[in-house]
Design an enzyme around this catalytic site. Structure first.
Site, PDB file in Angstrom:
ATOM      1  N   GLY A 151       0.803  -1.227  -0.178  1.00  6.43           N
ATOM      2  CA  GLY A 151      -0.208  -0.110  -0.012  1.00  6.43           C
ATOM      3  C   GLY A 151       0.874   1.390   0.080  1.00  6.43           C
ATOM      4  O   GLY A 151       1.974   1.270   0.442  1.00  6.43           O
ATOM      5  N   CYS A 152       0.353   2.193  -0.398  1.00  9.59           N
ATOM      6  CA  CYS A 152       0.902   3.571  -0.288  1.00  9.59           C
ATOM      7  C   CYS A 152       1.523   3.947   0.715  1.00  9.59           C
ATOM      8  O   CYS A 152       2.501   4.226   0.956  1.00  9.59           O
ATOM      9  CB  CYS A 152       0.008   4.622  -0.995  1.00  9.59           C
ATOM     10  SG  CYS A 152      -1.777   4.951  -0.303  1.00  9.59           S
ATOM     11  N   TYR A 153       0.745   4.168   1.943  1.00 10.32           N
ATOM     12  CA  TYR A 153       1.126   4.664   3.248  1.00 10.32           C
ATOM     13  C   TYR A 153       2.122   3.758   3.753  1.00 10.32           C
ATOM     14  O   TYR A 153       3.080   4.272   4.521  1.00 10.32           O
ATOM     15  CB  TYR A 153      -0.184   4.821   4.047  1.00 10.32           C
ATOM     16  CG  TYR A 153      -0.751   6.312   4.133  1.00 10.32           C
ATOM     17  CD1 TYR A 153      -0.189   7.217   4.505  1.00 10.32           C
ATOM     18  CD2 TYR A 153      -2.203   6.139   4.048  1.00 10.32           C
ATOM     19  CE1 TYR A 153      -1.049   8.653   4.522  1.00 10.32           C
ATOM     20  CE2 TYR A 153      -2.864   7.196   3.854  1.00 10.32           C
ATOM     21  CZ  TYR A 153      -2.150   8.578   4.422  1.00 10.32           C
ATOM     22  OH  TYR A 153      -2.948   9.705   4.124  1.00 10.32           O
ATOM     23  N   PRO A 154       2.024   2.281   3.649  1.00 11.19           N
ATOM     24  CA  PRO A 154       2.907   1.371   4.214  1.00 11.19           C
ATOM     25  C   PRO A 154       4.323   1.398   3.982  1.00 11.19           C
ATOM     26  O   PRO A 154       5.281   1.168   4.441  1.00 11.19           O
ATOM     27  CB  PRO A 154       2.269   0.132   4.431  1.00 11.19           C
ATOM     28  CG  PRO A 154       1.029   0.528   4.059  1.00 11.19           C
ATOM     29  CD  PRO A 154       0.831   1.848   3.262  1.00 11.19           C
TER      30      PRO A 154
END
Ligand SMILES: NC(=O)c1ccc[n+]([C@@H]2O[C@H](COP(=O)([O-])OP(=O)(O)OC[C@H]3O[C@@H](n4cnc5c(N)ncnc54)[C@H](OP(=O)(O)O)[C@@H]3O)[C@@H](O)[C@H]2O)c1
Length: 353
Positions: A151-154
């Site tokens: 994912g983008c945030y992780p």
């Protein structure tokens, strides 16, 4: 050598068109099929005019079996819930799937259901799915049929904290991650009020505090670094910028270590860990990562600071949520799955200013 044929489902969304754009410039891959319900029967460059002159492809209905008939690799870039119902139809044709959604990222189905608000309906596929964060899970990605793109945030926090936890330079207790994302993180198709320009511009907001679906994804990956489960606080924020994610992560220095010099030890570990990685840049001491320096690229910039008074290191990461946080990372995973050079087709410098 014949180029690998690629299909992109959700090709007119931000993630999907990003993948399509990289594949159009990839020396070993050919974009042969693009799916879109909204633009079915219309040219991809009508939905995405910046691609004029680069492709003549026409969008077709989002049918996974047809995508598998046309291509060797199928990217799925639809909302959560689509891939778990449809990836099996591609895999049974002997093709490979790279999913940009969260469907196959969380191994514990009860945790998935709690955070995503829907059951995981393909547990047998979940079992074989490989979490796709190339620098951390690249060996497993290389043999995978089904990859769950990180994912983008992780992406930034895991790249930064995983090696530090594995080396015992920080503890797993009480990690806090404050992250700020540009508005493209919400996708192109969603027209909800919080993402409407007058509502979103000139304001900063936190959202989904204590319950964001990327929390268990980060916990799962960082837990694997230590071999035991951990719990952390992740607080996402929305900023009125188009793309980019800055994450500021706070982690404790172990009691037996001197808090003075902790940042230098962590930086040295990251430099050693990522010395051979083309896309992770550990910045010179004191330099603070910024989203602008990574825009339009597959880079993750990292640096480490310390607050010896509180015995914490402060780790800052920057990525482009649509590049390293989605499309170019997905193509990096494809490169590993197919035995290509890791950087093929995604080695562009950031766009500046
Ligand atoms: N935006 C980011 O920063 C980012 C980063 C990492 C991962 N992701 C993930 O990547 C996926 C795509 O995100 P995005 O930002 O590209 O979204 P988006 O810009 O809104 O695009 C979504 C795509 O999915 C299609 N779609 C929408 N509803 C659908 C449905 N019910 N069935 C099948 N297709 C449907 C849309 O095409 P049609 O309506 O034309 O069919 C569109 O092409 C999501 O799972 C998201 O969580 C996004």
């Amino acid at each position: 050598m014949a180029r690998v044929k690629v299909a992109v489902m959700g090709a007119t969304g931000y993630g999907g068109v990003g993948v399509a754009t990289y594949i159009l410039g990839h020396p070993q891959a050919e974009l042969v099929w693009v799916g879109s319900g909204t633009y079915e029967g219309r040219r991809l460059d009508e939905a995405c005019p910046w691609l004029r002159g680069r492709t003549d492809l026409v969008c077709v209905a989002q049918n996974p079996s047809q995508a598998a008939e046309a291509a060797d690799v199928v990217f799925m870039a639809q909302p959560n819930g689509f891939a778990m119902d449809n990836a099996g139809k591609v895999l049974e044709s002997g093709r490979k799937v790279i999913d940009l959604s969260g469907d196959f990222r969380i191994k514990d189905t009860a945790v998935y259901e709690r955070y995503y608000g829907r059951p995981q309906t393909a547990p047998e596929l979940l079992e074989e799915a490989v979490y796709g964060l190339p620098e951390i899970t690249g060996d497993a990605v290389a043999g995978a049929r089904l990859v769950a793109n990180t994912g983008c945030y992780p992406t930034g926090p895991i790249l930064a904290l995983h090696p530090l936890l594995a080396a015992g330079l920080v503890t797993g207790e009480d990690i806090i991650i404050d992250a700020i994302s540009g508005v493209s993180g919400a996708g192109r198709a969603k027209h909800a009020l919080p993402f409407h320009f007058p509502e979103m511009n000139e304001t900063l907001t936190a959202y989904r505090l204590g319950r964001h679906q990327h929390t268990p994804e980060i916990e799962q990956a960082l837990g694997s670094a230590r071999g035991e489960a951990l719990a952390l606080t992740f607080s996402p924020h929305l900023a009125p910028i188009t793309r980019g994610i800055l994450a500021t992560c706070y982690a404790r220095v172990p009691q037996e270590m001197d808090a003075e010099g902790a940042a230098d030890r962590c930086r040295a570990e990251l430099i050693q860990r990522y010395g051979a990685s083309p896309f992770v840049r550990v910045l010179p001491a004191g330099e603070v990562p910024s989203t602008k320096a990574t825009l339009g690229s597959n880079y993750c910039d990292i640096n480490v600071f310390e607050d010896a008074r509180t015995r914490r290191v402060i780790v800052v990461t920057a990525v482009d949520n649509l590049g390293r946080g989605a499309a170019s990372q997905a193509v990096q995973n494809m490169n590993l799955m197919l035995g290509f050079g890791e950087a093929l087709g995604i080695d562009q410098a950031p766009v500046f200013p």
